[in-house]
Design an enzyme around this catalytic site. Structure first.
Site, PDB file in Angstrom:
ATOM      1  N   LYS A 136      56.246 -13.326 -23.056  1.00 50.01           N
ATOM      2  CA  LYS A 136      55.276 -14.479 -23.497  1.00 50.01           C
ATOM      3  C   LYS A 136      55.826 -15.913 -24.090  1.00 50.01           C
ATOM      4  CE  LYS A 136      54.865 -13.233 -28.412  1.00 50.01           C
ATOM      5  NZ  LYS A 136      53.916 -13.284 -29.807  1.00 50.01           N
ATOM      6  N   ASP A 171      56.825  -6.563 -33.678  1.00 49.70           N
ATOM      7  CA  ASP A 171      57.461  -7.686 -33.607  1.00 49.70           C
ATOM      8  C   ASP A 171      58.253  -7.835 -35.189  1.00 49.70           C
ATOM      9  OD1 ASP A 171      58.372 -10.387 -33.760  1.00 49.70           O
ATOM     10  OD2 ASP A 171      56.512 -11.304 -33.751  1.00 49.70           O
ATOM     11  N   HIS A 197      50.463 -20.944 -37.026  1.00 49.29           N
ATOM     12  CA  HIS A 197      50.932 -21.891 -35.825  1.00 49.29           C
ATOM     13  C   HIS A 197      49.725 -22.792 -35.533  1.00 49.29           C
ATOM     14  CE1 HIS A 197      53.374 -18.379 -33.940  1.00 49.29           C
ATOM     15  NE2 HIS A 197      53.902 -19.006 -34.950  1.00 49.29           N
ATOM     16  N   ASP A 238      48.042 -11.070 -30.690  1.00 44.95           N
ATOM     17  CA  ASP A 238      49.087 -10.962 -32.054  1.00 44.95           C
ATOM     18  C   ASP A 238      48.414 -11.568 -33.210  1.00 44.95           C
ATOM     19  OD1 ASP A 238      51.419 -10.914 -33.513  1.00 44.95           O
ATOM     20  OD2 ASP A 238      52.368 -12.322 -32.455  1.00 44.95           O
ATOM     21  N   HIS A 256      59.275 -15.929 -26.732  1.00 44.62           N
ATOM     22  CA  HIS A 256      59.720 -17.131 -27.231  1.00 44.62           C
ATOM     23  C   HIS A 256      59.632 -17.126 -28.622  1.00 44.62           C
ATOM     24  CE1 HIS A 256      55.444 -18.961 -27.270  1.00 44.62           C
ATOM     25  NE2 HIS A 256      55.352 -17.791 -27.824  1.00 44.62           N
ATOM     26  N   SER A 294      56.441 -17.347 -38.215  1.00 44.11           N
ATOM     27  CA  SER A 294      55.879 -16.100 -38.709  1.00 44.11           C
ATOM     28  C   SER A 294      57.132 -15.066 -38.665  1.00 44.11           C
ATOM     29  CB  SER A 294      54.614 -15.553 -37.992  1.00 44.11           C
ATOM     30  OG  SER A 294      54.801 -15.382 -36.738  1.00 44.11           O
ATOM     31  N   GLU A 347      47.486 -15.210 -32.006  1.00 42.65           N
ATOM     32  CA  GLU A 347      47.596 -15.502 -30.598  1.00 42.65           C
ATOM     33  C   GLU A 347      46.694 -14.676 -29.755  1.00 42.65           C
ATOM     34  OE1 GLU A 347      51.560 -14.893 -29.727  1.00 42.65           O
ATOM     35  OE2 GLU A 347      52.171 -15.617 -31.523  1.00 42.65           O
ATOM     36  N   LYS A 372      63.019 -10.574 -29.231  1.00 45.04           N
ATOM     37  CA  LYS A 372      63.271 -11.914 -29.653  1.00 45.04           C
ATOM     38  C   LYS A 372      64.978 -12.034 -29.863  1.00 45.04           C
ATOM     39  CE  LYS A 372      59.068 -13.447 -31.779  1.00 45.04           C
ATOM     40  NZ  LYS A 372      58.422 -13.442 -33.007  1.00 45.04           N
ATOM     41  N   GLU A 382      49.600  -6.656 -31.065  1.00 44.17           N
ATOM     42  CA  GLU A 382      51.160  -6.851 -31.655  1.00 44.17           C
ATOM     43  C   GLU A 382      51.088  -7.126 -33.098  1.00 44.17           C
ATOM     44  OE1 GLU A 382      53.255 -10.184 -29.713  1.00 44.17           O
ATOM     45  OE2 GLU A 382      54.179 -10.497 -31.467  1.00 44.17           O
ATOM     46  N   GLU A 418      52.050 -23.319 -29.915  1.00 42.00           N
ATOM     47  CA  GLU A 418      52.270 -22.779 -28.667  1.00 42.00           C
ATOM     48  C   GLU A 418      51.672 -23.173 -27.624  1.00 42.00           C
ATOM     49  OE1 GLU A 418      52.607 -18.481 -29.754  1.00 42.00           O
ATOM     50  OE2 GLU A 418      54.370 -18.682 -30.731  1.00 42.00           O
TER      51      GLU A 418
HETATM   52  O1  LIG Z   1      54.982 -13.956 -34.004  1.00 43.43           O
HETATM   53  C1  LIG Z   1      55.268 -14.275 -33.023  1.00 43.43           C
HETATM   54  O2  LIG Z   1      55.338 -13.448 -31.886  1.00 43.43           O
HETATM   55  C2  LIG Z   1      56.122 -15.696 -32.672  1.00 43.43           C
HETATM   56  C3  LIG Z   1      56.026 -16.180 -31.241  1.00 43.43           C
HETATM   57  O3  LIG Z   1      54.823 -16.175 -30.720  1.00 43.43           O
HETATM   58  O4  LIG Z   1      55.992 -16.453 -33.557  1.00 43.43           O
HETATM   59  P1  LIG Z   1      57.110 -16.975 -34.515  1.00 43.43           P
HETATM   60  O5  LIG Z   1      58.262 -17.402 -33.664  1.00 43.43           O
HETATM   61  O6  LIG Z   1      56.516 -17.914 -35.139  1.00 43.43           O
HETATM   62  O7  LIG Z   1      57.758 -15.833 -35.405  1.00 43.43           O
HETATM   63 MG   LIG Z   2      54.479 -11.548 -33.302  1.00 41.36          MG
END
Ligand SMILES: O=C(O)[C@@H](CO)OP(=O)(O)O
Ligand SMILES: [Mg+2]
Length: 432
Positions: A392, A316, A155, A242, A369, A40, A164, A341, A291, A207
């Protein structure tokens, strides 16, 4: 200690896709790191270079690896591994684009993280201490772990729109205790899901969170609260969500049924409707943060929601760990928390800058992560060194997730009184 060689190779991530690994050699030996990959993803993330066109899963990373071996390796020879900022600047210059699309952020970040490990060895320091020094941070802090308990979104194979549902053991006295609390809660959740839905419900997502056949956030939260209670941790564990709403933000509105892939079954809701939904659950459950509650293009929805609610709103996809976007979000008060990230921006130096900006605005920070991971534990070290206060990294199962949590257990043991567990103070941790 001068860098004498850099070598890239293709390895595979937790979704079975190729990814980049880099070795950096100095006289002290070999230092290694590998790059994760998101599903995502935010549209303004640094470019993950995949063979044969734009980034997509399953496609190779041989070009990115060649860039390490043919372009980055010769250019970094002779650099002092402790000079992280100079090395990161050199790689940005070699790339020459604003999104690292020539060499690939995946190539650059793998080298950047391996260089950090080499620099720590040169200084005879713990990696987390070296990162703290690079940032000018005086306090090493063990993050509150944010464990993914229920997986939805892109996911997982269920129909739940939100991606999440996490638990935060803020009431633990140590990281070790936080791990035990989470492990017990995960098992009590498993028992509840088995009894309620049968065996298929305890399959896990990318995850490691469980994937029960539920569609409503309210139901996920009720089950999670019951699991926390059964484990005996009511009042000691908070919840993070999230929704990763960019994934179901379509033509200006939101489809809570987006995973049916059937337009006749869409369940549309506006930004305002989504805000109301969030406010109703925030009132009922012990929610620590939301989030990406809206799609990354819905900037105004972020601004008005953050002004109205008394809750942490984490950016994010909205921010992509990008200092320029973070500055704009600080100005507009679009969110009050940064998701960190490193592969969204591509170098450790820029990731440090992102955290510096967030902290100077009084924001909270959460290290993260990606949904496609390797067993590299760099983000655990980074989280301690930058005092992010939270990390996380998925559930208390799946090796690539536990690699980070288990490293934090070791750091707690190795550094002893030099490091403290963030606990209830996880939000506002100053660097000096
Ligand atoms: O959206 C998120 O926060 C991430 C990690 O949990 O997912 P992805 O790595 O798929 O962007
Ligand atoms: Mg996110």
């Amino acid at each position: 200690m001068a860098i004498c060689d850099v070598k890239g190779r293709v390895v595979y991530d937790s979704r079975g896709n190729p990814t980049v690994e880099a070795d950096v050699w100095t006289e002290r030996g070999r230092f290694r790191a590998s790059c994760p990959s998101g599903a995502s993803t935010g549209s303004r993330e640094a470019s993950e270079l995949r063979d044969g066109g734009p980034a997509w899963h399953g496609k190779g990373v041989t070009k990115a690896v060649e860039n390490i071996n043919n372009v980055i390796a010769p250019a970094l020879q002779g650099f002092d591994a402790a000079d992280q900022a100079d090395i990161d600047a050199k790689m940005k210059e070699l790339d020459g684009t604003s999104v690292k699309s020539n060499l690939g952020a995946n190539a650059i970040l793998a080298v950047s993280m391996a260089v950090c490990r080499a620099g720590a060895a040169e200084k005879n320091q713990h990696v987390s201490q070296h990162i703290a020094n690079l940032a000018g941070n005086a306090y090493l802090v063990l993050p509150v772990p944010c464990f993914n308990m229920i997986n939805g979104g892109v996911h997982s194979g269920n129909l739940l729109a939100f991606q999440e549902f996490m638990i935060l053991p803020v009431g633990a006295a140590s990281f070790k205790e936080a791990m035990q609390m989470a492990s017990e809660t995960y098992q009590s959740l498993k028992t509840i899901l088995l009894a309620k839905f049968g065996r298929n419900a305890v399959n896990v997502g990318d995850e490691g969170g469980f994937v029960p056949p539920i569609t409503e956030a309210q139901e996920a939260l009720e089950i999670l609260v019951a699991a926390i209670k059964d484990a005996g941790y009511e009042g000691k564990i908070e919840i993070g969500i999230d929704p990763a709403a960019s994934e179901f933000h379509i033509d200006g509105k939101y489809d809570l049924n987006f995973k049916r892939n059937d337009p006749t079954k869409s369940n549309w809701i506006s930004s305002a409707g989504l805000s109301e939904l969030y406010e109703s659950v925030v009132d009922k459950f012990p929610i620590a943060f939301l989030e990406d509650p809206f799609g990354e293009e819905d900037w105004n929805a972020f601004v008005s929601f953050t002004a109205r609610v008394n809750i942490e709103v984490v950016g994010d996809d909205l921010l992509c760990t990008n200092p320029e976007i973070i500055s704009a979000a600080i100005k507009d008060k679009a969110v009050n928390s940064l998701l960190l990230k490193p592969n969204q921006i591509g170098t450790l130096t820029e990731a440090i800058e992102a955290v510096r900006l967030a902290k100077s605005a009084g924001w909270a920070v959460m290290a993260s992560h990606r949904s496609g991971e390797t067993t590299d534990d760099f983000i655990a070290e980074m989280s301690v060194g930058l005092a992010t206060g939270r990390l996380k990294s998925g559930a208390t199962c799946r090796g690539e997730r536990l690699a980070k949590y288990n490293q934090l257990l070791r750091i707690e043991e190795e550094l002893g009184s030099a490091v403290r567990y963030a606990g209830k103070n996880h939000r506002f941790l100053a660097w000096s």
